[in-house]
Design a protein around this motif. Sequence first.
Motif, PDB file in Angstrom:
ATOM      1  N   LYS A   1      34.973  40.074  24.463  1.00  0.00           N
ATOM      2  CA  LYS A   1      36.140  40.896  24.122  1.00  0.00           C
ATOM      3  C   LYS A   1      35.951  42.355  24.538  1.00  0.00           C
ATOM      4  N   SER A   2      34.854  42.953  24.077  1.00  0.00           N
ATOM      5  CA  SER A   2      34.638  44.385  24.336  1.00  0.00           C
ATOM      6  C   SER A   2      34.444  44.662  25.817  1.00  0.00           C
ATOM      7  N   THR A   3      33.872  43.689  26.533  1.00  0.00           N
ATOM      8  CA  THR A   3      33.659  43.849  27.971  1.00  0.00           C
ATOM      9  C   THR A   3      34.982  44.077  28.689  1.00  0.00           C
ATOM     10  N   HIS A   4      36.047  43.411  28.235  1.00  0.00           N
ATOM     11  CA  HIS A   4      37.309  43.465  28.968  1.00  0.00           C
ATOM     12  C   HIS A   4      38.346  44.414  28.404  1.00  0.00           C
TER      13      HIS A   4
ATOM     14  N   TRP B   1      42.571  34.747  23.246  1.00  0.00           N
ATOM     15  CA  TRP B   1      41.444  34.096  22.595  1.00  0.00           C
ATOM     16  C   TRP B   1      40.377  33.811  23.642  1.00  0.00           C
ATOM     17  N   PHE B   2      39.284  34.545  23.564  1.00  0.00           N
ATOM     18  CA  PHE B   2      38.138  34.330  24.451  1.00  0.00           C
ATOM     19  C   PHE B   2      37.389  33.110  23.936  1.00  0.00           C
ATOM     20  N   GLU B   3      37.660  31.979  24.571  1.00  0.00           N
ATOM     21  CA  GLU B   3      37.103  30.720  24.091  1.00  0.00           C
ATOM     22  C   GLU B   3      35.787  30.446  24.812  1.00  0.00           C
ATOM     23  N   LEU B   4      34.740  30.283  24.014  1.00  0.00           N
ATOM     24  CA  LEU B   4      33.388  30.137  24.565  1.00  0.00           C
ATOM     25  C   LEU B   4      32.572  29.261  23.617  1.00  0.00           C
ATOM     26  N   PRO B   5      31.827  28.270  24.141  1.00  0.00           N
ATOM     27  CA  PRO B   5      30.980  27.472  23.258  1.00  0.00           C
ATOM     28  C   PRO B   5      30.006  28.391  22.517  1.00  0.00           C
TER      29      PRO B   5
ATOM     30  N   PRO C   1      50.898  28.478  19.672  1.00  0.00           N
ATOM     31  CA  PRO C   1      50.533  28.409  21.093  1.00  0.00           C
ATOM     32  C   PRO C   1      51.252  29.442  21.960  1.00  0.00           C
ATOM     33  N   GLN C   2      52.402  29.933  21.518  1.00  0.00           N
ATOM     34  CA  GLN C   2      53.112  30.954  22.307  1.00  0.00           C
ATOM     35  C   GLN C   2      52.394  32.295  22.253  1.00  0.00           C
ATOM     36  N   ARG C   3      51.955  32.660  21.059  1.00  0.00           N
ATOM     37  CA  ARG C   3      51.318  33.961  20.888  1.00  0.00           C
ATOM     38  C   ARG C   3      49.855  33.954  21.314  1.00  0.00           C
ATOM     39  N   ILE C   4      49.124  32.908  20.929  1.00  0.00           N
ATOM     40  CA  ILE C   4      47.679  32.873  21.182  1.00  0.00           C
ATOM     41  C   ILE C   4      47.398  32.139  22.483  1.00  0.00           C
ATOM     42  N   ARG C   5      46.882  32.870  23.476  1.00  0.00           N
ATOM     43  CA  ARG C   5      46.605  32.271  24.769  1.00  0.00           C
ATOM     44  C   ARG C   5      45.102  32.178  24.984  1.00  0.00           C
ATOM     45  N   ARG C   6      44.653  31.014  25.441  1.00  0.00           N
ATOM     46  CA  ARG C   6      43.227  30.796  25.671  1.00  0.00           C
ATOM     47  C   ARG C   6      42.764  31.438  26.963  1.00  0.00           C
ATOM     48  N   ILE C   7      41.646  32.101  26.884  1.00  0.00           N
ATOM     49  CA  ILE C   7      40.977  32.601  28.078  1.00  0.00           C
ATOM     50  C   ILE C   7      39.657  31.834  28.166  1.00  0.00           C
ATOM     51  N   ASP C   8      39.392  31.221  29.313  1.00  0.00           N
ATOM     52  CA  ASP C   8      38.122  30.509  29.479  1.00  0.00           C
ATOM     53  C   ASP C   8      37.023  31.545  29.682  1.00  0.00           C
TER      54      ASP C   8
ATOM     55  N   SER D   1      33.890  31.246  29.453  1.00  0.00           N
ATOM     56  CA  SER D   1      32.618  30.785  30.020  1.00  0.00           C
ATOM     57  C   SER D   1      32.548  31.096  31.511  1.00  0.00           C
ATOM     58  N   ALA D   2      33.676  31.474  32.085  1.00  0.00           N
ATOM     59  CA  ALA D   2      33.714  31.826  33.515  1.00  0.00           C
ATOM     60  C   ALA D   2      33.045  33.178  33.754  1.00  0.00           C
ATOM     61  N   SER D   3      32.903  33.534  35.020  1.00  0.00           N
ATOM     62  CA  SER D   3      32.288  34.827  35.354  1.00  0.00           C
ATOM     63  C   SER D   3      33.193  35.966  34.886  1.00  0.00           C
ATOM     64  N   ARG D   4      32.620  37.163  34.784  1.00  0.00           N
ATOM     65  CA  ARG D   4      33.402  38.324  34.347  1.00  0.00           C
ATOM     66  C   ARG D   4      34.643  38.520  35.223  1.00  0.00           C
ATOM     67  N   HIS D   5      34.452  38.359  36.527  1.00  0.00           N
ATOM     68  CA  HIS D   5      35.570  38.522  37.451  1.00  0.00           C
ATOM     69  C   HIS D   5      36.674  37.513  37.182  1.00  0.00           C
ATOM     70  N   GLN D   6      36.267  36.266  36.974  1.00  0.00           N
ATOM     71  CA  GLN D   6      37.262  35.219  36.729  1.00  0.00           C
ATOM     72  C   GLN D   6      37.978  35.432  35.405  1.00  0.00           C
ATOM     73  N   VAL D   7      37.227  35.910  34.421  1.00  0.00           N
ATOM     74  CA  VAL D   7      37.852  36.192  33.125  1.00  0.00           C
ATOM     75  C   VAL D   7      38.886  37.304  33.288  1.00  0.00           C
ATOM     76  N   TRP D   8      38.508  38.349  33.999  1.00  0.00           N
ATOM     77  CA  TRP D   8      39.422  39.466  34.272  1.00  0.00           C
ATOM     78  C   TRP D   8      40.693  38.968  34.958  1.00  0.00           C
ATOM     79  N   GLN D   9      40.511  38.060  35.937  1.00  0.00           N
ATOM     80  CA  GLN D   9      41.670  37.526  36.661  1.00  0.00           C
ATOM     81  C   GLN D   9      42.583  36.715  35.749  1.00  0.00           C
ATOM     82  N   GLN D  10      41.990  35.917  34.860  1.00  0.00           N
ATOM     83  CA  GLN D  10      42.819  35.138  33.930  1.00  0.00           C
ATOM     84  C   GLN D  10      43.684  36.072  33.085  1.00  0.00           C
ATOM     85  N   ILE D  11      43.066  37.149  32.604  1.00  0.00           N
ATOM     86  CA  ILE D  11      43.779  38.065  31.713  1.00  0.00           C
ATOM     87  C   ILE D  11      44.896  38.789  32.460  1.00  0.00           C
TER      88      ILE D  11
END
Length: 231
Positions: free
Chosen positions: A23-26, A143-147, A187-194, A196-206
């Motif tokens: 979370k704080s990273t992004h 939602w930053f979803e991570l195992p 589900p409309q308000r809360i969106r999952r962000i994967d 576990s992906a790289s920082r770049h990929q997480v940034w792109q999802q967001i």
Amino acid sequence: MGHNASMSKGIFISFEGIDGAGKSTHIQGLAEAFTQQGRTVTLTREPGGTQLAEALREMLLHQPMDAWSEALLVFAARRDHLVKVIAPALQRGEVVLCDRFTDATHAYQGGGRGLPSQSLDALEQGVQTLDGRGFLEPDLTLWFELPPEVAAQRLTGARLPDRFEAQPLAFFQAVHQGYEQRAQAAPQRIRRIDASASRHQVWQQITRLLVQKGWLSIMVPVPAALQIQSS
Ligand SMILES: Nc1ncnc2c1ncn2[C@@H]1O[C@H](COP(=O)(O)OP(=O)(O)OP(=O)(O)O)[C@@H](O)[C@H]1O
Ligand SMILES: [Mg+2]
């Protein structure tokens, strides 16, 4: 529903996920992206964001207490934060980026500590209802979803654990379940962000999501802090 429509074009986004999810990273990079696109940003966190709420945060993170005391202190901090910082910023038409909000209470004190969800729902309703403005909640929750195992690994050695970070893996699995239930219910308000992906990929999802919403234009620069990271 998102924050009350009578409150102008402010945007309220919360960042959720277990400790170490990213979370704080992004959130900082996103604040910069909004600023570069001409928006005024209020970057804040929970529990915290006001003098009173930060004092409550200190107690929450470091003093032993049971689940009910945790929940009541968190909601007291939230009320103060909402009244003094978040609602005024939204009314001024700003973008509010909040590192954790009420979903975290449902996940940690509900899922993790086992408090009944009806009680937390009742507190949420009361605390987030403001005079003349109705019920206020984030327009969007990432939602930053991570195992939990992966999150624990990322945090190893990163810093001294607080009262929550020191919990065993099973606790974070229960917290994760709490987030899962919240995500399924809204589900409309809360969106999952994967996450576990790289920082770049997480940034792109967001940013893809925020462009889709029409809140950011296509030209979203990758934050400097992500460029120097290897993953
Ligand atoms: N996509 C990623 N891949 C690998 N490591 C990452 C990724 N995103 C963040 N990290 C690293 O994981 C650690 C935790 O990230 P961060 O502090 O952003 O998590 P957080 O969700 O804010 O956690 P907390 O709830 O404890 O504040 C940091 O060391 C960060 O650099
Ligand atoms: Mg953080």
